[in-house]
Design a protein around this motif. Structure first.
Motif, PDB file in Angstrom:
ATOM      1  N   SER A 194     -32.439 -13.544  17.597  1.00 57.61           N
ATOM      2  CA  SER A 194     -30.897 -12.454  18.385  1.00 57.61           C
ATOM      3  C   SER A 194     -30.830 -13.077  19.140  1.00 57.61           C
ATOM      4  O   SER A 194     -29.306 -13.151  18.952  1.00 57.61           O
ATOM      5  N   GLU A 199     -28.292 -14.048  12.414  1.00 60.33           N
ATOM      6  CA  GLU A 199     -27.311 -13.506  12.061  1.00 60.33           C
ATOM      7  C   GLU A 199     -27.409 -12.280  10.411  1.00 60.33           C
ATOM      8  O   GLU A 199     -27.404 -11.461  10.469  1.00 60.33           O
ATOM      9  N   GLU A 228     -39.760   2.129   9.732  1.00 64.61           N
ATOM     10  CA  GLU A 228     -39.826   3.072  11.153  1.00 64.61           C
ATOM     11  C   GLU A 228     -39.451   1.385  11.759  1.00 64.61           C
ATOM     12  O   GLU A 228     -38.384   0.687  12.415  1.00 64.61           O
ATOM     13  N   GLY A 231     -36.386  -0.627   9.763  1.00 65.26           N
ATOM     14  CA  GLY A 231     -35.217  -0.696  10.694  1.00 65.26           C
ATOM     15  C   GLY A 231     -34.746  -0.739  11.859  1.00 65.26           C
ATOM     16  O   GLY A 231     -33.654  -1.080  12.327  1.00 65.26           O
ATOM     17  N   GLN A 232     -35.933  -1.027  13.229  1.00 72.73           N
ATOM     18  CA  GLN A 232     -35.500  -1.261  14.368  1.00 72.73           C
ATOM     19  C   GLN A 232     -34.945  -2.249  14.424  1.00 72.73           C
ATOM     20  O   GLN A 232     -34.534  -3.454  14.853  1.00 72.73           O
ATOM     21  N   LYS A 234     -33.684  -4.247  11.416  1.00 72.01           N
ATOM     22  CA  LYS A 234     -32.452  -4.281  10.790  1.00 72.01           C
ATOM     23  C   LYS A 234     -31.083  -3.976  12.247  1.00 72.01           C
ATOM     24  O   LYS A 234     -30.373  -4.822  11.469  1.00 72.01           O
ATOM     25  N   SER A 235     -31.826  -3.134  12.933  1.00 72.34           N
ATOM     26  CA  SER A 235     -29.972  -2.742  13.705  1.00 72.34           C
ATOM     27  C   SER A 235     -30.183  -4.271  14.403  1.00 72.34           C
ATOM     28  O   SER A 235     -29.336  -4.418  15.252  1.00 72.34           O
ATOM     29  N   ARG A 236     -30.792  -5.409  14.793  1.00 74.66           N
ATOM     30  CA  ARG A 236     -31.008  -6.012  15.505  1.00 74.66           C
ATOM     31  C   ARG A 236     -29.826  -7.188  14.494  1.00 74.66           C
ATOM     32  O   ARG A 236     -29.151  -8.308  15.095  1.00 74.66           O
ATOM     33  N   ARG A 238     -26.961  -8.774  11.282  1.00 70.90           N
ATOM     34  CA  ARG A 238     -25.440  -8.467  10.573  1.00 70.90           C
ATOM     35  C   ARG A 238     -26.126  -8.119   8.997  1.00 70.90           C
ATOM     36  O   ARG A 238     -26.013  -7.356   8.577  1.00 70.90           O
ATOM     37  N   GLN A 239     -26.873  -9.287   8.642  1.00 67.44           N
ATOM     38  CA  GLN A 239     -27.824  -9.632   7.605  1.00 67.44           C
ATOM     39  C   GLN A 239     -29.080  -8.582   7.335  1.00 67.44           C
ATOM     40  O   GLN A 239     -29.694 -10.082   8.393  1.00 67.44           O
ATOM     41  N   PHE A 240     -29.543  -8.034   6.515  1.00 65.70           N
ATOM     42  CA  PHE A 240     -31.192  -7.768   7.286  1.00 65.70           C
ATOM     43  C   PHE A 240     -31.750  -7.470   5.493  1.00 65.70           C
ATOM     44  O   PHE A 240     -30.636  -6.861   5.196  1.00 65.70           O
TER      45      PHE A 240
END
Length: 247
Positions: A194, A199, A228, A231-232, A234-236, A238-240
């Protein structure tokens, strides 16, 4: 990855791509496109969870001559959108660039699956590539433990930067096995890629199909990519994308 379809082996000129097998049709190997996959023979890395270990040796007869493979693809023009070069490690083959040009001449988009083992060769073929799936094994500090090759992280790191800077659509993806890629490894990797500007990223559970390591098969567990942790990550980005083994 789609199942391989093999043909009888035959003699092949050095200038031709060394094809280890192919998949006639897939909707998962090139996002949003219907594609055929050409599996290129040969890979210098020895990742334990590899699902195509039969493609690792380079000094075997091709499953199908490239000229015959190209004839098959010509017959699929207008029915498929793209051709994906996978492996093995396709950038190992000096005939990859010519093969890509031939496929584009048939009207197909070109996809590439690579581990970034040969960054300069990757850079050479990127202008012919419409989409890249780059396998990022783990945090760069732990790379050699997975690949079995000293210094492998340097190639992967360089390749990651080349792909990001190229402007070619891409996906970085990491296969997670609880014995090989710990949450600590993943957290470090997420920071690393990241920070480079990645992205588009995918996490995928280890799948036992094709794996020759009984130890890894026995120590695998479904659902490692729980909510969990995912989710951590994914937040980093743009597309996950999260690909679970039972999905």
């Amino acid at each position: 990855m789609s199942a391989l379809i093999s043909s009888s082996a035959g003699t092949m000129a050095d200038r031709e791509l060394k094809v280890g097998g192919y998949a006639r049709f897939t909707s998962t190997d090139y996002p949003g496109e219907l594609a055929a996959v050409v599996f290129v023979q040969g890979c210098p890395w020895r990742c334990g969870y590899c699902h195509n270990p039969h493609l690792q040796p380079r000094d075997v007869a091709p499953a199908i001559a490239w000229r015959d493979m190209l004839a098959f693809l010509a017959g699929r023009a207008g029915l498929l959108d793209a051709v994906v070069f996978s492996g093995g490690e396709p950038t190992l083959d000096p005939a990859l660039e010519d093969a890509m040009r031939s496929v584009k001449a048939l009207g197909f988009k070109v996809g590439l699956h690579t581990a970034g083992i040969y960054p300069e060769r990757l850079k050479q073929v990127l202008p012919l590539t419409d989409w890249v799936g780059l396998d990022i094994k783990t945090s760069f500090e732990a790379y050699d433990e997975i690949t079995g090759v000293s210094g492998s992280a340097q190639a992967a790191r360089t390749a990651a930067r080349i792909v990001i800077e190229s402007g070619v659509p891409y996906e970085f993806r990491t296969t997670i096995h609880p014995k090989l890629t710990t949450p600590r490894h993943l957290a470090a990797l997420v920071e690393q890629i990241s920070g480079m500007g990645c992205e588009t990223y995918a996490l995928q559970d280890f799948r036992s199909v094709g794996c020759r390591s009984q130890d890894l098969i026995n120590s695998a567990s479904e659902g490692v990519l729980h909510g969990e942790l995912a989710g951590q990550v994914k937040s980093r980005f743009r597309q996950f994308t999260l690909r679970q083994a039972n999905g």
